[in-house]
Design a protein around this motif. Structure first.
Motif, PDB file in Angstrom:
ATOM      1  N   HIS A  14       0.866  -1.180   0.000  1.00  0.00           N
ATOM      2  CA  HIS A  14       0.000   0.000   0.000  1.00  0.00           C
ATOM      3  C   HIS A  14       0.900   1.226   0.000  1.00  0.00           C
ATOM      4  O   HIS A  14       1.685   1.416   0.936  1.00  0.00           O
ATOM      5  CB  HIS A  14      -0.896  -0.041   1.249  1.00  0.00           C
ATOM      6  CG  HIS A  14      -1.858   1.093   1.343  1.00  0.00           C
ATOM      7  ND1 HIS A  14      -2.438   1.473   2.542  1.00  0.00           N
ATOM      8  CD2 HIS A  14      -2.366   1.942   0.404  1.00  0.00           C
ATOM      9  CE1 HIS A  14      -3.252   2.486   2.328  1.00  0.00           C
ATOM     10  NE2 HIS A  14      -3.219   2.795   1.041  1.00  0.00           N
ATOM     11  N   ILE A  15       0.791   2.059  -1.021  1.00  0.00           N
ATOM     12  CA  ILE A  15       1.696   3.199  -1.172  1.00  0.00           C
ATOM     13  C   ILE A  15       1.100   4.392  -0.438  1.00  0.00           C
ATOM     14  O   ILE A  15       0.226   5.101  -0.952  1.00  0.00           O
ATOM     15  CB  ILE A  15       1.955   3.526  -2.653  1.00  0.00           C
ATOM     16  CG1 ILE A  15       2.286   2.250  -3.434  1.00  0.00           C
ATOM     17  CG2 ILE A  15       3.092   4.546  -2.760  1.00  0.00           C
ATOM     18  CD1 ILE A  15       3.457   1.473  -2.879  1.00  0.00           C
ATOM     19  N   THR A  16       1.563   4.613   0.777  1.00  0.00           N
ATOM     20  CA  THR A  16       1.047   5.688   1.628  1.00  0.00           C
ATOM     21  C   THR A  16       2.197   6.645   1.959  1.00  0.00           C
ATOM     22  O   THR A  16       3.052   6.904   1.132  1.00  0.00           O
ATOM     23  CB  THR A  16       0.404   5.099   2.890  1.00  0.00           C
ATOM     24  OG1 THR A  16       1.373   4.295   3.587  1.00  0.00           O
ATOM     25  CG2 THR A  16      -0.776   4.227   2.545  1.00  0.00           C
ATOM     26  N   GLY A  17       2.210   7.170   3.196  1.00  0.00           N
ATOM     27  CA  GLY A  17       3.276   8.075   3.589  1.00  0.00           C
ATOM     28  C   GLY A  17       4.637   7.424   3.437  1.00  0.00           C
ATOM     29  O   GLY A  17       4.843   6.297   3.846  1.00  0.00           O
ATOM     30  N   GLY A  18       5.569   8.139   2.833  1.00  0.00           N
ATOM     31  CA  GLY A  18       6.871   7.556   2.525  1.00  0.00           C
ATOM     32  C   GLY A  18       6.994   7.161   1.073  1.00  0.00           C
ATOM     33  O   GLY A  18       8.086   6.797   0.607  1.00  0.00           O
TER      34      GLY A  18
ATOM     35  N   HIS B 267       9.615   4.734  -1.874  1.00  0.00           N
ATOM     36  CA  HIS B 267      10.857   4.304  -1.242  1.00  0.00           C
ATOM     37  C   HIS B 267      10.644   3.657   0.120  1.00  0.00           C
ATOM     38  O   HIS B 267      11.449   2.817   0.536  1.00  0.00           O
ATOM     39  CB  HIS B 267      11.820   5.489  -1.124  1.00  0.00           C
ATOM     40  CG  HIS B 267      12.357   5.935  -2.449  1.00  0.00           C
ATOM     41  ND1 HIS B 267      13.436   5.334  -3.049  1.00  0.00           N
ATOM     42  CD2 HIS B 267      11.936   6.910  -3.296  1.00  0.00           C
ATOM     43  CE1 HIS B 267      13.675   5.932  -4.205  1.00  0.00           C
ATOM     44  NE2 HIS B 267      12.776   6.886  -4.375  1.00  0.00           N
ATOM     45  N   GLU B 268       9.594   4.014   0.807  1.00  0.00           N
ATOM     46  CA  GLU B 268       9.339   3.393   2.112  1.00  0.00           C
ATOM     47  C   GLU B 268       8.434   2.182   2.020  1.00  0.00           C
ATOM     48  O   GLU B 268       8.613   1.212   2.751  1.00  0.00           O
ATOM     49  CB  GLU B 268       8.717   4.415   3.063  1.00  0.00           C
ATOM     50  CG  GLU B 268       8.464   3.851   4.460  1.00  0.00           C
ATOM     51  CD  GLU B 268       7.961   4.890   5.425  1.00  0.00           C
ATOM     52  OE1 GLU B 268       7.146   4.537   6.310  1.00  0.00           O
ATOM     53  OE2 GLU B 268       8.371   6.063   5.312  1.00  0.00           O
TER      54      GLU B 268
ATOM     55  N   ARG C  53       9.457  10.074  -2.665  1.00  0.00           N
ATOM     56  CA  ARG C  53       9.643   9.730  -1.254  1.00  0.00           C
ATOM     57  C   ARG C  53       8.478  10.189  -0.370  1.00  0.00           C
ATOM     58  O   ARG C  53       8.387   9.787   0.795  1.00  0.00           O
ATOM     59  CB  ARG C  53      10.957  10.321  -0.724  1.00  0.00           C
ATOM     60  CG  ARG C  53      12.182   9.646  -1.283  1.00  0.00           C
ATOM     61  CD  ARG C  53      13.462  10.107  -0.627  1.00  0.00           C
ATOM     62  NE  ARG C  53      14.621   9.457  -1.244  1.00  0.00           N
ATOM     63  CZ  ARG C  53      15.058   8.246  -0.913  1.00  0.00           C
ATOM     64  NH1 ARG C  53      14.439   7.572   0.054  1.00  0.00           N
ATOM     65  NH2 ARG C  53      16.091   7.721  -1.521  1.00  0.00           N
ATOM     66  N   ILE C  54       7.598  11.018  -0.921  1.00  0.00           N
ATOM     67  CA  ILE C  54       6.491  11.553  -0.129  1.00  0.00           C
ATOM     68  C   ILE C  54       5.141  11.072  -0.648  1.00  0.00           C
ATOM     69  O   ILE C  54       4.264  10.707   0.150  1.00  0.00           O
ATOM     70  CB  ILE C  54       6.530  13.095  -0.122  1.00  0.00           C
ATOM     71  CG1 ILE C  54       7.839  13.592   0.498  1.00  0.00           C
ATOM     72  CG2 ILE C  54       5.330  13.666   0.634  1.00  0.00           C
ATOM     73  CD1 ILE C  54       8.063  15.087   0.343  1.00  0.00           C
ATOM     74  N   PHE C  55       4.968  11.045  -1.971  1.00  0.00           N
ATOM     75  CA  PHE C  55       3.646  10.832  -2.559  1.00  0.00           C
ATOM     76  C   PHE C  55       3.561   9.504  -3.309  1.00  0.00           C
ATOM     77  O   PHE C  55       4.572   8.867  -3.607  1.00  0.00           O
ATOM     78  CB  PHE C  55       3.312  11.988  -3.503  1.00  0.00           C
ATOM     79  CG  PHE C  55       3.356  13.329  -2.828  1.00  0.00           C
ATOM     80  CD1 PHE C  55       2.380  13.702  -1.915  1.00  0.00           C
ATOM     81  CD2 PHE C  55       4.398  14.217  -3.088  1.00  0.00           C
ATOM     82  CE1 PHE C  55       2.429  14.925  -1.281  1.00  0.00           C
ATOM     83  CE2 PHE C  55       4.445  15.454  -2.461  1.00  0.00           C
ATOM     84  CZ  PHE C  55       3.457  15.807  -1.548  1.00  0.00           C
ATOM     85  N   ASN C  56       2.305   9.117  -3.644  1.00  0.00           N
ATOM     86  CA  ASN C  56       2.118   7.828  -4.332  1.00  0.00           C
ATOM     87  C   ASN C  56       2.352   7.913  -5.835  1.00  0.00           C
ATOM     88  O   ASN C  56       2.439   6.879  -6.503  1.00  0.00           O
ATOM     89  CB  ASN C  56       0.728   7.250  -4.027  1.00  0.00           C
ATOM     90  CG  ASN C  56      -0.404   8.050  -4.633  1.00  0.00           C
ATOM     91  OD1 ASN C  56      -0.510   8.239  -5.837  1.00  0.00           O
ATOM     92  ND2 ASN C  56      -1.306   8.551  -3.779  1.00  0.00           N
ATOM     93  N   MET C  57       2.410   9.115  -6.374  1.00  0.00           N
ATOM     94  CA  MET C  57       2.718   9.348  -7.791  1.00  0.00           C
ATOM     95  C   MET C  57       1.814   8.564  -8.742  1.00  0.00           C
ATOM     96  O   MET C  57       2.222   8.101  -9.805  1.00  0.00           O
ATOM     97  CB  MET C  57       4.194   9.028  -8.071  1.00  0.00           C
ATOM     98  CG  MET C  57       5.160   9.924  -7.304  1.00  0.00           C
ATOM     99  SD  MET C  57       4.935  11.686  -7.666  1.00  0.00           S
ATOM    100  CE  MET C  57       5.681  11.779  -9.297  1.00  0.00           C
ATOM    101  N   GLY C  58       0.559   8.426  -8.330  1.00  0.00           N
ATOM    102  CA  GLY C  58      -0.420   7.764  -9.179  1.00  0.00           C
ATOM    103  C   GLY C  58      -0.543   6.275  -8.975  1.00  0.00           C
ATOM    104  O   GLY C  58      -1.321   5.612  -9.680  1.00  0.00           O
ATOM    105  N   VAL C  59       0.188   5.734  -8.021  1.00  0.00           N
ATOM    106  CA  VAL C  59       0.153   4.282  -7.740  1.00  0.00           C
ATOM    107  C   VAL C  59      -0.304   4.077  -6.301  1.00  0.00           C
ATOM    108  O   VAL C  59       0.425   4.389  -5.366  1.00  0.00           O
ATOM    109  CB  VAL C  59       1.534   3.637  -7.964  1.00  0.00           C
ATOM    110  CG1 VAL C  59       1.467   2.134  -7.660  1.00  0.00           C
ATOM    111  CG2 VAL C  59       2.008   3.871  -9.391  1.00  0.00           C
ATOM    112  N   GLY C  60      -1.514   3.556  -6.133  1.00  0.00           N
ATOM    113  CA  GLY C  60      -2.044   3.362  -4.793  1.00  0.00           C
ATOM    114  C   GLY C  60      -1.604   2.075  -4.142  1.00  0.00           C
ATOM    115  O   GLY C  60      -1.455   2.002  -2.916  1.00  0.00           O
TER     116      GLY C  60
END
Length: 343
Positions: free
Chosen positions: A247-251, A254-255, A296-303
């Motif tokens: 799940h692409i959330t905060g981070g 890269h996180e 490093r901060i946003f999902n860039m269109g990938v949830g």
């Protein structure tokens, strides 16, 4: 009003408003009822019966809030979408274990209990639960005068799901050569809004003004609810072998993507393959943010991302397309220790 209630009211707590808020939210809660619900709204605890047919059921839980995205709700007066975000942030996390969401509880802390506003928030929570296929079985509305501004509130919640132990996703199954598939986001989702609010100077900007690049107003774009992946992911897990989910959330990338990979493996992402919604480009330009910061901060269109064996990639994409998600490959898993490499 009794003397006791008058004393409480003088302190800033309106008991009658609390009762009215519960009455107003009842219809929204009723929408989410599922077969496992054993309790009624207003009890001291929410009761839920585990589904039958599982040999070794494992409960999977997740908790989260909406964060400073709530500030956009305060500024625009739109309170019926942030509840969807709250459910999404919790439910999407537990999906990564292969769990099916069962039930949800929310917590709303307010400076002043305005029944119409609380009911609007809960209507969003209920909508999120309907999208996730889970029941809203309880919650708490806490009126805290002097702690929160009268026009503001906080919103958090937690979800519980169930998985068959033998079918739980385990990142140790991922192998070099596996394909990473993107499940597109609906936009910014609910992360990075402290930076977003600063970049767009939202308190002094006309959030209702149309932004041609976005095809909508900035306020609408920022308040677009987080996408809930429960139903398409359930179909994916039934019909195609999945090795791990992230799940692409905060981070950002890269996180979160490395959390779905075993040690010694790296996600190699094809930057040109990504389908990045316009809101990210606008944010990057106005904030003068470099690409590394964006990823490093946003999902860039990938949830979410799904790791699958190369021979299963086409089938996985087809399943997701049939279930309303325009998924597509964005990279592969390779040996390495970098976590994520953008190429």
């Amino acid at each position: 009003m009794t003397a006791g209630r008058e004393d409480y009211a003088r302190s800033g707590v309106d008991v009658e408003a609390g009762y009215e808020a519960v009455r107003r939210m009842a219809a929204s809660v009723a929408r989410t009822r599922t077969a496992g619900v054993l309790s009624e709204l207003g009890g001291f605890g929410g009761a839920f019966a585990l589904p039958s047919g599982l040999r070794e059921p494992v409960l999977v839980s997740g908790t989260d809030g909406v964060g400073t995205k709530l500030k956009l709700a305060f500024l625009t007066g739109r309170h019926d979408t942030v509840g969807i975000d709250c459910v999404a942030m919790c439910v999407n996390d537990i999906l990564c274990s292969g769990a099916r969401p069962l039930f949800f509880l929310d917590y709303i802390a307010v400076g002043k209990n305005v029944p119409e506003r609380v009911a609007a928030v809960v209507s969003g929570v209920a909508e999120g639960c309907v999208q996730a296929g889970c029941a809203l079985i309880g919650g708490e509305t806490a009126e805290m005068p002097g702690f929160y501004d009268p026009d503001e509130y906080d919103l958090a919640g937690f979800a519980v799901g169930v998985a068959e132990r033998s079918e739980m996703l385990d990142r140790s199954r991922v192998r070099a050569g596996d394909v990473l598939i993107a499940l597109p986001s609906s936009g910014l989702h609910s992360n990075g809004f402290s930076l977003v609010r600063k970049v767009f100077d939202v308190e002094r900007r006309d959030l209702d003004a149309a932004v041609p690049e976005l095809g909508t107003s900035l306020g609408d774009a920022l308040l677009t609810p987080t996408r809930i992946y429960a139903r398409p992911v359930a179909a994916l897990l039934r019909e195609a072998p999945v090795r791990s989910l992230a799940h692409i959330t905060g981070g950002g990338f890269h996180e979160n993507i490395p959390r779905s990979l075993p040690d010694g493996l790296t996600a190699r992402i094809d930057r040109k393959a990504l389908r990045v919604p316009p809101i990210f480009g606008l944010l990057q330009r106005e904030g003068r943010l470099d690409e590394d910061a964006m990823f490093r901060i946003f999902n860039m269109g990938v949830g979410m991302t799904a790791a699958v064996a190369p021979e299963d990639a086409d089938a996985a994409v087809r399943v997701l397309h049939r279930n309303g998600v325009e998924a597509y490959p964005i990279g592969t898993v390779v040996p390495g220790t970098e976590g994520v490499v953008l190429c």
